[in-house]
Design an enzyme around this catalytic site. Structure first.
Site, PDB file in Angstrom:
ATOM      1  N   HIS A  53     -19.155 -29.010  -9.884  1.00  0.00           N
ATOM      2  CA  HIS A  53     -18.027 -28.493  -9.097  1.00  0.00           C
ATOM      3  C   HIS A  53     -17.278 -29.586  -8.345  1.00  0.00           C
ATOM      4  CE1 HIS A  53     -19.769 -24.656  -9.989  1.00  0.00           C
ATOM      5  NE2 HIS A  53     -19.041 -23.980  -9.139  1.00  0.00           N
ATOM      6  N   GLU A  75     -10.583 -19.119 -18.064  1.00  0.00           N
ATOM      7  CA  GLU A  75      -9.608 -20.182 -17.832  1.00  0.00           C
ATOM      8  C   GLU A  75      -8.857 -20.574 -19.095  1.00  0.00           C
ATOM      9  OE1 GLU A  75     -12.599 -20.139 -16.516  1.00  0.00           O
ATOM     10  OE2 GLU A  75     -12.383 -20.407 -14.353  1.00  0.00           O
TER      11      GLU A  75
HETATM   12  C1  TPP Z   1     -15.526 -21.552 -15.455  1.00  0.00           C
HETATM   13  C2  TPP Z   1     -15.700 -21.086 -14.058  1.00  0.00           C
HETATM   14  N1  TPP Z   1     -14.711 -20.379 -13.475  1.00  0.00           N
HETATM   15  C3  TPP Z   1     -14.856 -19.932 -12.211  1.00  0.00           C
HETATM   16  C4  TPP Z   1     -15.990 -20.182 -11.506  1.00  0.00           C
HETATM   17  C5  TPP Z   1     -16.115 -19.689 -10.074  1.00  0.00           C
HETATM   18  N2  TPP Z   1     -17.030 -18.577  -9.997  1.00  0.00           N
HETATM   19  C6  TPP Z   1     -18.336 -18.772  -9.773  1.00  0.00           C
HETATM   20  S1  TPP Z   1     -19.196 -17.384  -9.860  1.00  0.00           S
HETATM   21  C7  TPP Z   1     -17.842 -16.461 -10.182  1.00  0.00           C
HETATM   22  C8  TPP Z   1     -17.988 -14.993 -10.366  1.00  0.00           C
HETATM   23  C9  TPP Z   1     -18.929 -14.659 -11.467  1.00  0.00           C
HETATM   24  O1  TPP Z   1     -19.264 -13.311 -11.452  1.00  0.00           O
HETATM   25  P1  TPP Z   1     -20.348 -12.689 -12.408  1.00  0.00           P
HETATM   26  O2  TPP Z   1     -20.267 -13.316 -13.747  1.00  0.00           O
HETATM   27  O3  TPP Z   1     -20.199 -11.228 -12.351  1.00  0.00           O
HETATM   28  O4  TPP Z   1     -21.744 -13.122 -11.790  1.00  0.00           O
HETATM   29  P2  TPP Z   1     -22.362 -12.769 -10.369  1.00  0.00           P
HETATM   30  O5  TPP Z   1     -21.841 -13.782  -9.414  1.00  0.00           O
HETATM   31  O6  TPP Z   1     -21.962 -11.388 -10.023  1.00  0.00           O
HETATM   32  O7  TPP Z   1     -23.823 -12.932 -10.539  1.00  0.00           O
HETATM   33  C10 TPP Z   1     -16.714 -17.262 -10.228  1.00  0.00           C
HETATM   34  C11 TPP Z   1     -15.348 -16.783 -10.459  1.00  0.00           C
HETATM   35  C12 TPP Z   1     -16.996 -20.955 -12.137  1.00  0.00           C
HETATM   36  N3  TPP Z   1     -18.126 -21.291 -11.511  1.00  0.00           N
HETATM   37  N4  TPP Z   1     -16.830 -21.361 -13.412  1.00  0.00           N
END
Ligand code: TPP
Ligand code: MG
Lengths: 325, 368
Positions: A129, A60
């Protein structure tokens, strides 16, 4: 006039503006190929292609800052935050850069950026959130903030935001995304800084913004049916600029004010509104101003308790009766 | 330092034939029969707990986000099973597996998901925010990458206090693009902190494949080189390999007080969260391939059957017990009470919860 959802209204605004101005770019996490985490941007990649609708990594601070930089050179980025809660990792960009550059350059540089996404509680996702940052962001001169409550306002405000030459932060509400309402197909905007009297009344003014408007309208109905009171509901729509005159005109008519918001009470938007009313319409008041806001704590996870933490219809009715007593 | 053995999808879909080449690694050879059975049991418990959660979510008793760990069990199991008294753990929102690994009970975990006062966080945190500091488990963090500086700070505290310990910071493949993660990398390397950053690379961040989100020199772990940190890549479907390679990083933290980045290749079977219909961004065949050929729980079971540590009967008993435990936890969660409205304003400030003549501040701190 078509009846469409709040979500579709936002999408329509982006479609219109993408067509109208080739400098408009949509950017954010999952906005393109996945069609949006909340499907607000559904179909836009297909229609406008990957130059105009861009997926970003989960960075972000990076992509919002990039959008601000691009806006300095005349691009009109419309950035989606999956939640406004995630703006906190980009706070420096959003506040220090977007909010100050025009001022610090003596008016040489503009930042016509829009950042939009849901900024609400009530969805059972816990404290990290569920932030509602409209008050903290609007407290920074240089930044504009709007909070649409209806599909009509969502489309009109977003279009106005995109055409605006300052940073405009649009705070939506996931709980409203499926709400339906009449929205014109033809081009229109809702100017920033114009409140809307969503219900006309004579005995009490309720000032609200975002989903609190919907809650207040329901409460007004109950107050009318069960208590015979005529309530006027003023929807701020825009937090900064703030339509002071519409608020004052309503209070001068009803002589009583209840302020409802989903923020936590301390330094909430309504603290400013209460100050406004007492400073410019003190003599008009027949009763002290009351507020209804969220219970002052980080957002609780437990759904049943979160529903109590947020202002609900019962609490608004109860508090309204106190102002009317 | 290992070469970047990049595991692409087709490559990694091949069934592992025969015993794990890491079975005889000291980290695994040192395990007793009972240790191995305990490790398998823990992996099975994670699997069954998560599968029970799906049903409870579908019944509408769990709301909000529910991120399941099914398919990734060997990562938490392999790493956390090596840890000792002064080793700490912190992770993101996909946090149930780590919680069960550190010894949290299924009851408190399940009750947290349904928002009960008997939950590990008294119904205040939810699925993404598990905590068990008494077990060195510092959460459960909802903001992607936000835990990386915190974990680096836990490692700093361990070192500051002169303890031989570490902090394991778990994150996803999408999290590596958060600025906070890079700042944490730099601090850990600059100050020689005993951190092990574990990237659980399941191939996707929500609907974005890893290739679409991340510029990298062959693998994500290799970014460590930019900070002069050691790194390694691990097949996360083989719990023995996870243990063997993690042991090296743990030793580096304990003996040299140096950080490591480990990238563990793994896979999630379900959508990003229960809210993700999981229909658009990956093939059904891909999921099937992992489930059939690379399942970490099944592979470890086969390994232990070959070693004659497990018998089919014992394995069945273990799995049935785990299912029964999850069923009981579901009942416990159902029968537990909610927090009250008065509870909403508790636990905000230490001072407010401990008001007395010797607390230091005055004035209103929680507002009407
Ligand atoms: C700063 C922030 N941006 C966006 C999100 C929304 N979000 C939650 S999980 C996620 C994907 C994360 O993927 P990854 O790091 O590969 O972990 P996984 O879910 O595959 O375990 C996103 C975009 C968030 N929680 N925090
Ligand atoms: Mg991932």
């Amino acid at each position: 006039m078509a009846v469409i959802s709040y979500r579709e209204a936002l999408r329509a605004a982006m479609r219109d503006e993408l067509k109208r101005d080739d400098k408009v770019v949509i950017m954010g996490e999952e906005v393109a190929q996945f069609n949006g985490a909340y499907k607000v941007t559904e179909g836009l990649l297909k229609e406008f292609g990957p130059k105009r609708v861009v997926d970003t990594p989960i960075s972000e601070a990076g992509f919002i800052g990039l959008g601000i930089g691009a806006s300095m050179l005349g691009i009109r980025p419309v950035m989606e935050l999956m939640f406004w809660s995630f703006s906190y990792v980009a706070f420096d960009q959003i506040v220090n850069n977007a909010g100050n550059i025009r001022y610090m350059s003596g008016g040489l540089i503009n930042c016509p950026i829009v950042i939009r996404g849901p900024g609400n509680g009530g969805t059972n996702v816990g404290a990290t959130h569920s932030h509602t940052p409209e008050a903290i962001l609007a407290s920074h001169p240089g930044i504009k903030v709007v909070c649409p409550a209806t599909p009509y306002d969502a489309k009109g405000l977003l279009k106005a935001a995109i055409r605006d030459n300052d940073p405009v932060y649009v705070m939506e509400n996931t709980i409203l995304y499926n709400d339906k309402g009449e929205v014109p197909d033809e081009d229109y905007i809702v100017p920033l800084g114009v409140a809307d009297v969503k219900r006309v009344g004579t005995d009490l003014t309720i000032v609200a913004h975002g989903r609190a408007v919907i809650t207040s309208l329901k409460a007004a109905e109950i107050l009318e049916q069960e208590h015979g009171v005529s309530v006027e509901v003023v929807d701020l729509r825009s937090i900064r600029p703030l339509d002071e005159e519409t608020i004052l005109a309503s209070v001068r008519k009803t002589h009583r004010a209840l302020l409802v918001e989903e923020n936590k009470p301390f330094c909430g938007v309504d603290a400013q509104v209460a100050y406004l009313i007492q400073s410019r319409a003190f003599d008009e008041l027949d009763a002290p101003i009351h507020r209804v806001s969220s219970i002052d704590a980080p957002q609780i996870y437990c759904k049943r308790m979160e529903d109590q933490q947020l202002p609900d219809v019962n609490r608004v009715v109860r508090e309204a009766l106190k102002v009317l007593a | 330092m290992a070469k970047p053995a990049v595991l692409t999808h087709p490559e990694s879909l091949k069934r592992l034939a025969g015993p794990s080449e890491y079975a005889k690694d000291p980290a695994n050879a040192s395990m007793s029969k009972a240790d191995k059975i305990a490790l398998y049991t823990k992996m099975a418990r994670i699997r069954h707990f998560e599968q029970r959660c799906i049903r409870i979510y579908q019944q509408g008793k769990i709301g909000g986000f529910l991120h399941l760990y099914v398919g990734q069990e060997a990562v938490a199991a392999g790493t956390i099973s090596l840890l000792g008294k002064h080793d700490h753990i912190i992770t993101g929102y996909r946090d149930h597996g780590h919680g069960l690994m550190v010894g949290m009970g299924m009851n408190e975990c399940m009750a947290e998901l349904t928002g009960r006062v008997t939950g590990c966080s008294q119904g205040k945190g939810g699925s993404m925010h598990y905590f068990a500091p008494d077990k060195n488990y510092w959460g459960g963090h909802g903001i992607v990458g936000g835990q990386a500086p915190l974990g680096t700070g836990l490692a700093y505290a361990v070192k500051y206090m002169g303890l031989k310990g570490s902090c394991f910071v778990f994150m996803g493949d999408g999290a590596v693009n958060q600025g906070a993660v890079h700042e944490a990398y730099n601090l850990a390397a600059l100050w020689d902190l005993p951190v092990v950053f574990v990237i659980e690379n399941n191939g996707y961040s929500m609907g974005t494949s890893q290739e679409r989100s991340t510029a990298h020199p062959g693998c994500l772990a290799k970014r460590a080189e930019g900070y002069g940190m050691a790194w390694d890549v691990i097949n996360g479907h083989d719990v023995y390999e996870v243990r063997a390679k993690t042991a090296v990083a743990l030793k580096r933290a304990h003996e040299e007080s140096k950080p490591t980045v480990l990238e563990i290749f793994t896979y999630r079977y379900f959508g990003h969260s229960m809210a993700d219909p999981d229909k658009t961004y990956r093939d059904k065949e891909e999921i099937k391939g992992y489930r059939e050929n690379k399942d970490p729980v099944l592979l470890f079971e086969q390994e232990l059957l070959r070693e004659k540590v497990l018998t089919p009967e014992l394995s069945q008993k273990i799995n049935e017990a785990a299912m029964a435990e999850a069923d009981k936890a579901a009942i416990f969660a159902d029968e537990s009470p909610d927090p009250t409205v008065a509870d909403i304003t508790k636990h905000i400030y230490w001072e407010e919860d401990n008001r007395g003549p010797d607390t230091t501040s005055r004035g209103t701190i929680i507002f009407e």
